[in-house]
Design a protein around this motif. Structure first.
Motif, mmCIF file in Angstrom:
data_model
loop_
_atom_site.group_PDB
_atom_site.id
_atom_site.type_symbol
_atom_site.label_atom_id
_atom_site.label_comp_id
_atom_site.label_asym_id
_atom_site.label_seq_id
_atom_site.Cartn_x
_atom_site.Cartn_y
_atom_site.Cartn_z
ATOM 1 N N VAL A 34 0.844 -1.190 0.000
ATOM 2 C CA VAL A 34 0.000 0.000 0.000
ATOM 3 C C VAL A 34 0.880 1.240 0.000
ATOM 4 O O VAL A 34 1.769 1.385 0.821
ATOM 5 N N LYS A 35 0.625 2.156 -0.941
ATOM 6 C CA LYS A 35 1.433 3.366 -0.972
ATOM 7 C C LYS A 35 0.994 4.327 0.123
ATOM 8 O O LYS A 35 -0.140 4.269 0.604
ATOM 9 N N ASP A 36 1.876 5.210 0.489
ATOM 10 C CA ASP A 36 1.587 6.206 1.518
ATOM 11 C C ASP A 36 0.636 7.239 0.949
ATOM 12 O O ASP A 36 0.956 7.933 -0.013
ATOM 13 N N THR A 37 -0.560 7.348 1.501
ATOM 14 C CA THR A 37 -1.548 8.299 0.980
ATOM 15 C C THR A 37 -1.270 9.716 1.413
ATOM 16 O O THR A 37 -1.814 10.652 0.844
ATOM 17 N N GLY A 38 -0.454 9.906 2.434
ATOM 18 C CA GLY A 38 -0.129 11.244 2.895
ATOM 19 C C GLY A 38 -1.054 11.776 3.964
ATOM 20 O O GLY A 38 -0.766 12.807 4.573
ATOM 21 N N LEU A 39 -2.185 11.129 4.199
ATOM 22 C CA LEU A 39 -3.095 11.559 5.250
ATOM 23 C C LEU A 39 -2.452 11.295 6.608
ATOM 24 O O LEU A 39 -1.746 10.311 6.793
ATOM 25 N N VAL A 40 -2.706 12.170 7.555
ATOM 26 C CA VAL A 40 -2.050 12.107 8.858
ATOM 27 C C VAL A 40 -3.005 11.545 9.904
ATOM 28 O O VAL A 40 -4.136 12.042 10.063
ATOM 29 N N ARG A 41 -2.573 10.511 10.623
ATOM 30 C CA ARG A 41 -3.406 9.925 11.684
ATOM 31 C C ARG A 41 -3.223 10.729 12.973
ATOM 32 O O ARG A 41 -2.345 10.427 13.780
ATOM 33 N N SER A 42 -4.057 11.754 13.132
ATOM 34 C CA SER A 42 -3.913 12.616 14.313
ATOM 35 C C SER A 42 -5.237 12.874 15.030
ATOM 36 O O SER A 42 -5.265 13.623 16.007
ATOM 37 N N LEU A 43 -6.342 12.265 14.564
ATOM 38 C CA LEU A 43 -7.632 12.446 15.240
ATOM 39 C C LEU A 43 -7.704 11.515 16.450
ATOM 40 O O LEU A 43 -7.517 10.306 16.325
ATOM 41 N N THR A 44 -7.987 12.076 17.608
ATOM 42 C CA THR A 44 -8.068 11.270 18.828
ATOM 43 C C THR A 44 -9.416 10.555 18.905
ATOM 44 O O THR A 44 -10.338 10.828 18.129
ATOM 45 N N HIS A 45 -9.500 9.657 19.879
ATOM 46 C CA HIS A 45 -10.736 8.909 20.082
ATOM 47 C C HIS A 45 -11.911 9.842 20.387
ATOM 48 O O HIS A 45 -12.995 9.717 19.816
ATOM 49 N N ARG A 46 -11.712 10.803 21.275
ATOM 50 C CA ARG A 46 -12.783 11.733 21.637
ATOM 51 C C ARG A 46 -13.177 12.613 20.461
ATOM 52 O O ARG A 46 -14.362 12.893 20.246
ATOM 53 N N GLN A 47 -12.206 13.051 19.679
ATOM 54 C CA GLN A 47 -12.512 13.888 18.529
ATOM 55 C C GLN A 47 -13.329 13.130 17.492
ATOM 56 O O GLN A 47 -14.278 13.673 16.918
ATOM 57 N N THR A 48 -12.972 11.865 17.257
ATOM 58 C CA THR A 48 -13.706 11.059 16.277
ATOM 59 C C THR A 48 -15.167 10.909 16.675
ATOM 60 O O THR A 48 -16.075 11.024 15.840
ATOM 61 N N THR A 49 -15.425 10.669 17.956
ATOM 62 C CA THR A 49 -16.798 10.535 18.435
ATOM 63 C C THR A 49 -17.572 11.836 18.258
ATOM 64 O O THR A 49 -18.721 11.841 17.784
ATOM 65 N N MET A 50 -16.954 12.956 18.600
ATOM 66 C CA MET A 50 -17.638 14.237 18.510
ATOM 67 C C MET A 50 -17.841 14.689 17.072
ATOM 68 O O MET A 50 -18.786 15.420 16.772
ATOM 69 N N ILE A 51 -16.976 14.249 16.172
ATOM 70 C CA ILE A 51 -17.163 14.567 14.756
ATOM 71 C C ILE A 51 -18.473 13.973 14.253
ATOM 72 O O ILE A 51 -19.223 14.602 13.497
#
Length: 490
Positions: A34-51
């Protein structure tokens, strides 16, 4: 082998779908790195829920509820309860799939794997289309809320101000988006909880100069079902729009620090929170204000039913505060949908199913071109507002709902195929599994079709169905052309 935290990428449409890979695999469907898509994994658990809450708790509840109440009267409570059950089923099933495959492109990439490349193409483009329309709807609603305070502000100027704010938040980086959306969502969730408590106090105890209303308004003015049982079904054409948006949680999994945990808990929390918030809030609104009074404003959406609850009982300061909250809710929903639309459009570009510039990222990992393209809904809304097109909100809401209903059907169909593969190859999967998931998917699919069938009775839905079906045919034609052009190259 690529690092495990990188999201698996769906194969391009020129490749025939093979048997699905194990969940969160570090290789693609055909074993390629899988190539690197460039997206950054920086969303926390709490942020994902609130999104998820941020994208769902918006205009559909705070502004669109007036149209639903007009259609069904107090029986709209039943419509919201049915909608809550339907969305809860879709959410937990999508959660199971997304936890197994926290990939770029989310449910669109999953549809590609389990239904075929055409499904992934149609799912992602259709959701992008619906999200773009929703963004325009939320921005229009935000402008209406601003004009509640300052009627002299031009509609186009208010739309431009909100659009600039939302775009600025998204263009910085995903961490800035996650932080902003977390606090916007926290404000409106807290405020909605406070509204429910205050409204319940007025219903049961009242104020010194305002008697407790009780629940007499639920049966006054023609009874609980004044327009007959059929009206409960017709109101679903408005009610279901209020629940749309929870899918952004699945899209965010590609940028979450712990996608499996975030998806599993976020979808479950969304299911019960939305049910409680929506059903309780609408019940209290209808209990406090006679439904015919709330419905009288239908067609003129300058004020939300939630604002009218306080303004009609003579608490103007509370009404002003409530209008501020619903403004925050609309901005938050527009913010979340712009994020979701841009990520799906980026994944299409990355897979060669959209123009290549849409796959480009800034140095901070933001798909700026995809963001810009996803603001088309705002531009369309501003244009309609400039020419003072009557019923802007109703038209946009119906088109968005029809598109998202099609996406839900494709998600449910993907789940049936996913579950069939999971049951046949349990050794490939870890994590939670929904008992009887395939049967639940079929029941939910029937419910989604029943909502779509309201086009028979509702003019706005009929118009939206025409637009939606035409768009789907065009998409299928574009997909066929894409496959043909690739076959000519090989």
């Amino acid at each position: 082998m690529a690092a495990p935290e990188r999201p698996a990428q769906a194969p391009t449409s020129s490749q025939a779908p093979a048997s699905p890979p194990p969940p969160a695999s570090p290789v693609g469907a055909h074993g390629e790195p899988v190539k690197d898509t460039g997206l950054v994994r920086s969303l926390t658990h709490r942020q994902t829920t609130m999104i998820g809450l941020g994208s769902a708790l918006g205009t559909g509840l705070f502004l669109g509820s007036g149209s639903a109440i007009s259609a069904a009267g107090p029986a709209v409570i039943i419509s919201y309860a049915i909608g809550a059950v339907l969305v809860a089923v879709i959410a937990v099933l999508l959660g199971e799939m997304s936890a197994a495959h926290p990939v770029q492109g989310s449910f669109g990439a999953i549809a590609h794997r389990y239904l075929g490349p055409w499904a992934g193409f149609v799912t992602r483009w259709t959701y992008w289309f619906s999200a773009v329309v929703v963004i325009g709807t939320e921005v229009v609603a935000s402008a209406l809320y601003i004009r509640w305070w300052w009627p002299g502000v031009p509609m186009s100027a208010a739309i431009l101000a909100i659009a600039t704010l939302v775009l600025a938040v998204n263009i910085i980086n995903v961490k800035a988006f996650g932080t902003t959306e977390f606090w916007l969502s926290a404000i409106k969730v807290t405020a909605l909880g406070a509204f429910i408590l205050c409204a319940a106090f007025l219903v049961f105890f009242g104020l010194p100069d305002h008697e407790a209303t009780g629940f007499a308004h639920l049966t006054d003015d023609g009874g609980f079902v004044p327009h007959g049982p059929k009206s409960v079904w017709i109101a679903m054409s408005v009610v279901m729009f209020a629940y749309a948006g929870f899918e952004v949680v699945a899209i965010a999994s590609a940028e979450a620090t712990d996608p499996q945990r975030s998806i599993r808990t976020a979808m479950r929390q969304l299911a019960w929170r939305l049910s409680v918030f929506y059903v309780l809030a609408i019940t209290l609104v209808v209990a406090l204000i006679p439904w015919q009074s709330l419905a009288a404003g239908d067609g003129s959406v300058e004020a939300s039913p939630f604002v009218r609850v306080f303004s009609d009982i003579g608490v103007p300061a509370a009404a002003t505060l409530t209008n501020l909250v619903v403004l925050v809710a609309a901005v938050s929903a527009a913010n979340a949908h712009l994020y979701g639309a841009s990520r799906l459009l980026h994944s299409l570009g990355d897979d060669g199913l959209a123009p290549a510039p849409l796959a480009r990222l800034t140095s901070r990992g933001v798909p700026a071109n995809a963001l810009a393209a996803s603001t088309l809904g705002i531009a369309a809304a501003a244009l309609l507002a400039f020419y003072d097109v009557a019923g802007i909100f109703g038209i946009l809401m119906s088109i968005a709902l029809f598109a998202v209903l099609l996406v839900w059907l494709l998600i449910l169909a993907s789940y049936v195929a996913f579950r069939r593969h999971r049951d046949a190859h349990p050794e490939e999967f870890t994590g939670f599994s929904i008992p009887g998931g395939s049967r639940l998917a079929l029941v939910a699919g029937a419910g989604v079709l029943a909502v779509a069938a309201t086009a028979i009775e509702v003019p706005d839905m009929r118009q939206a169905a025409g637009v939606g079906l035409t768009f789907t045919v065009v998409l299928l034609g574009c997909y066929a052309l894409t496959v043909f052009r690739r076959s000519r190259r090989t």
